[in-house]
Scaffold this active site. Structure first.
Site, short mmCIF file in Angstrom:
data_model
loop_
_atom_site.label_atom_id
_atom_site.label_comp_id
_atom_site.label_asym_id
_atom_site.label_seq_id
_atom_site.Cartn_x
_atom_site.Cartn_y
_atom_site.Cartn_z
N GLU A 207 -3.37 -2.50 -8.78
CA GLU A 207 -2.19 -1.54 -8.98
C GLU A 207 -2.20 -1.04 -10.44
OE1 GLU A 207 -1.16 -6.12 -9.94
OE2 GLU A 207 -2.33 -5.03 -8.27
N ASP B 42 0.86 -1.23 -0.19
CA ASP B 42 0.00 0.01 -0.23
C ASP B 42 0.78 1.19 0.02
OD1 ASP B 42 -2.20 -1.64 0.00
OD2 ASP B 42 -2.67 -1.30 2.19
#
Length: 258
Positions: free
Chosen positions: A155, A129
């Site tokens: 992503e 993250d």
């Protein structure tokens, strides 16, 4: 016995009370991350208070909260980039804008972090993250006026570049790719390296459909990944062939999508 109303006081306590309850419910929804529902509650509260005499300060406060809730509903909670809903809505508006379409058009780039599953597997999802947050910071730099970064999912991100022809869009994306590649990832972990693959599509003239433009960018993204990653892929408008930008242009094998 009737009530006495002083100058400046709200004259419709029922509506004011309903507005207060709506605001309280909106606060609870926002705390749970339900920003769109909170936005609707605040919008109704603003309408109630706008019909009352007095209560100006309360109305101003609600308008600020209304704007904040609306903005939060457009943002990805992890990276603070725009979310997919905002991307779809704003891209449709840009493609429908005659001024934009009559100029250089709109370019859209899809960006994917290379081998990101390995980052999560090796360092953990919380670490991943943090990587995504740093990645967005690099991608969002030096975008053209009106340009923005949106998280498409996982992503994968989208860069929307209004007023950019394909040449200027490719330059912007190659600069973003280079920033990510040269970022000091060792500050997070000495063993970490992050690169991205990017596919750039250009919408102008007959390209007026969001899905068509998004699909084109997605196809070019996978061409970049299948051509060795850490590259920007685009379609040459003269030949129709897929090319790679920057140093990657020297690669011998460039995948041509079917």
């Amino acid at each position: 016995m009737g009530t006495t109303t002083m100058p400046g006081e709200v004259t419709r306590p029922g509506s004011a009370g309903a507005a207060a309850r709506l605001v309280e419910a909106a606060d609870e929804l926002a705390a749970d991350g339900s920003y769109e529902q909170a936005y609707r509650h605040l919008r109704t509260a603003v309408r109630l208070l706008s019909s009352l005499t007095g209560g100006v300060d309360e109305l101003d406060r609600l308008r600020r909260e209304y704007a904040e809730a609306r903005e939060q509903s457009r943002r990805d909670s992890l990276t603070s980039s725009y979310n997919r809903r905002y991307l779809d809505e704003h891209l449709a508006a840009l493609l429908d804008d005659r001024t934009v379409r009559s100029s250089a058009g709109v370019s859209v780039a899809f960006v994917d972090a290379d081998h990101f599953k390995q980052v999560n597997d090796r360092f953990g999802h919380r670490f991943g993250d943090r990587v995504l947050q740093c990645l967005v910071d690099e991608l969002a730099l030096d975008l053209p006026p009106g340009g923005f970064c949106a998280r498409y999912g996982g992503e994968e991100f989208a860069l929307v570049l209004p007023g950019c022809d394909i040449a200027s869009a490719v330059r912007t994306c190659e600069a973003a790719r280079h920033r990510v590649d040269s970022h000091d990832w060792a500050a997070l972990d000495p063993a970490l390296r992050v690169t991205v693959s990017i596919g750039v599509a250009h919408g102008v003239g007959p390209v007026t459909d969001v899905e068509q433009l998004v699909d084109a960018a997605d196809t070019l993204l996978y061409a970049a990944k299948h051509s060795g990653r850490n590259a920007v892929a685009y379609r040459d408008e003269q030949t129709g062939l897929v090319r790679l930008a920057g140093a990657a242009a020297a690669r011998r094998s460039i995948v041509q999508p079917a």
